[in-house]
Write an enzyme that holds these catalytic residues in place. Structure first.
Site, PDB file in Angstrom:
ATOM      1  N   HIS A  17       0.846  -1.207   0.000  1.00 30.09           N
ATOM      2  CA  HIS A  17       0.000   0.000   0.000  1.00 30.09           C
ATOM      3  C   HIS A  17       0.881   1.256   0.000  1.00 30.09           C
ATOM      4  O   HIS A  17       0.618   2.215  -0.716  1.00 30.09           O
ATOM      5  CB  HIS A  17      -0.889   0.057   1.251  1.00 30.09           C
ATOM      6  N   LYS A  41     -17.555  -6.756   6.157  1.00 24.03           N
ATOM      7  CA  LYS A  41     -16.296  -7.504   6.186  1.00 24.03           C
ATOM      8  C   LYS A  41     -15.813  -7.618   7.619  1.00 24.03           C
ATOM      9  O   LYS A  41     -15.993  -6.698   8.409  1.00 24.03           O
ATOM     10  CB  LYS A  41     -15.238  -6.759   5.369  1.00 24.03           C
ATOM     11  N   ARG A  89      -2.694  -6.237  -8.548  1.00 26.47           N
ATOM     12  CA  ARG A  89      -1.628  -7.209  -8.271  1.00 26.47           C
ATOM     13  C   ARG A  89      -1.803  -8.374  -9.239  1.00 26.47           C
ATOM     14  O   ARG A  89      -1.565  -8.255 -10.412  1.00 26.47           O
ATOM     15  CB  ARG A  89      -1.715  -7.698  -6.815  1.00 26.47           C
ATOM     16  N   SER A 127      -2.714  -7.846   3.023  1.00 25.34           N
ATOM     17  CA  SER A 127      -2.946  -7.686   4.462  1.00 25.34           C
ATOM     18  C   SER A 127      -3.261  -9.049   5.092  1.00 25.34           C
ATOM     19  O   SER A 127      -2.843  -9.320   6.221  1.00 25.34           O
ATOM     20  CB  SER A 127      -4.118  -6.732   4.696  1.00 25.34           C
TER      21      SER A 127
HETATM   22  P1  ADP Z   1      -9.951  -3.694  -0.315  1.00 24.98           P
HETATM   23  O1  ADP Z   1     -10.642  -4.565   0.675  1.00 24.98           O
HETATM   24  O2  ADP Z   1     -10.700  -2.430  -0.632  1.00 24.98           O
HETATM   25  O3  ADP Z   1      -9.434  -4.383  -1.553  1.00 24.98           O
HETATM   26  P2  ADP Z   1      -7.181  -3.509   0.544  1.00 24.98           P
HETATM   27  O4  ADP Z   1      -6.659  -2.764   1.710  1.00 24.98           O
HETATM   28  O5  ADP Z   1      -6.942  -4.975   0.478  1.00 24.98           O
HETATM   29  O6  ADP Z   1      -8.705  -3.115   0.480  1.00 24.98           O
HETATM   30  O7  ADP Z   1      -6.588  -2.876  -0.792  1.00 24.98           O
HETATM   31  C1  ADP Z   1      -6.726  -1.534  -1.138  1.00 24.98           C
HETATM   32  C2  ADP Z   1      -6.041  -1.311  -2.481  1.00 24.98           C
HETATM   33  O8  ADP Z   1      -4.649  -1.534  -2.343  1.00 24.98           O
HETATM   34  C3  ADP Z   1      -6.511  -2.259  -3.591  1.00 24.98           C
HETATM   35  O9  ADP Z   1      -6.545  -1.552  -4.827  1.00 24.98           O
HETATM   36  C4  ADP Z   1      -5.455  -3.328  -3.618  1.00 24.98           C
HETATM   37  O10 ADP Z   1      -5.321  -3.905  -4.913  1.00 24.98           O
HETATM   38  C5  ADP Z   1      -4.217  -2.521  -3.264  1.00 24.98           C
HETATM   39  N1  ADP Z   1      -3.185  -3.370  -2.646  1.00 24.98           N
HETATM   40  C6  ADP Z   1      -3.307  -4.246  -1.652  1.00 24.98           C
HETATM   41  N2  ADP Z   1      -2.134  -4.878  -1.389  1.00 24.98           N
HETATM   42  C7  ADP Z   1      -1.237  -4.379  -2.287  1.00 24.98           C
HETATM   43  C8  ADP Z   1       0.140  -4.644  -2.589  1.00 24.98           C
HETATM   44  N3  ADP Z   1       0.819  -5.587  -1.952  1.00 24.98           N
HETATM   45  N4  ADP Z   1       0.731  -3.949  -3.576  1.00 24.98           N
HETATM   46  C9  ADP Z   1       0.027  -3.025  -4.256  1.00 24.98           C
HETATM   47  N5  ADP Z   1      -1.276  -2.744  -4.051  1.00 24.98           N
HETATM   48  C10 ADP Z   1      -1.906  -3.408  -3.087  1.00 24.98           C
END
Ligand code: ADP
Length: 157
Positions: A17, A41, A89, A127
């Site tokens: 992130h 969620k 990703r 995450s």
């Molecule tokens: P959500 O539940 O809204 O998908 P996340 O916190 O999992 O929330 O992800 C928020 C954004 O960050 C999404 O667009 C996701 O693809 C991106 N994201 C999550 N992990 C990574 C990572 N390792 N590298 C790049 N982008 C990421």
């Protein structure tokens, strides 16, 4: 001033992130990182805890940390921002991100979603993976900010 909103669960924020946040800031002057308060969620951390960790991890950056519930398009309207930043990703991200972007644009034609490709270093990082490793006492220091590592240690002690 070019402003965009980066919405997500951030449960917790990872270095993947953070990489997207830094790179988005080479395109936008300011970024609002918005934690989705989505009770459908199941989350490990409360919205407040997630926001605190994001604040600590983005301390020196031109970032505002906020939360929202309800429709993302309504939140954007309220903030008077027209751009959403998300990231891709694996292939599996594409379908759900595409669907969400199309739905958001259907709801509000003025909104544009911008997708940044994850760095190869963070391709596998999520995450959920971080929580799973931390739950079993594994070292997550390569994947998260120190403040997040500490919070995980506290919770799984
Ligand atoms: P959500 O539940 O809204 O998908 P996340 O916190 O999992 O929330 O992800 C928020 C954004 O960050 C999404 O667009 C996701 O693809 C991106 N994201 C999550 N992990 C990574 C990572 N390792 N590298 C790049 N982008 C990421």
């Amino acid at each position: 001033m070019k402003v965009a909103i980066y919405p997500g669960s951030f449960d917790p924020i990872t270095n993947g992130h953070l990489d997207i946040i830094r790179r988005a800031l080479s395109i936008f002057d300011r970024l609002v990182v918005a934690v989705a308060d989505n009770s459908n969620k199941k989350h490990l951390f409360s919205v407040k805890e997630r926001m605190d960790m994001i604040r600590k991890a983005t301390e020196s950056l031109p970032v505002d940390v906020d939360s929202f519930d309800g429709l993302l398009v309504d939140y954007l309207k309220k903030k008077d921002v027209h751009t959403i930043v998300r990231s891709l990703r694996a292939n599996s991200d594409f379908e759900s991100e595409f669907q969400m972007a199309v739905v958001n644009r259907e709801l509000d034609k003025d909104i544009e979603s911008v997708f940044l490709m994850t760095d190869k270093e963070y391709f596998y990082l999520s995450s959920s993976a971080v929580k799973e490793v931390a739950r079993h006492g594994g070292d997550v220091s390569h994947w998260v900010h120190d403040s997040v590592r500490e919070k995980l240690r506290e919770i799984f002690r």
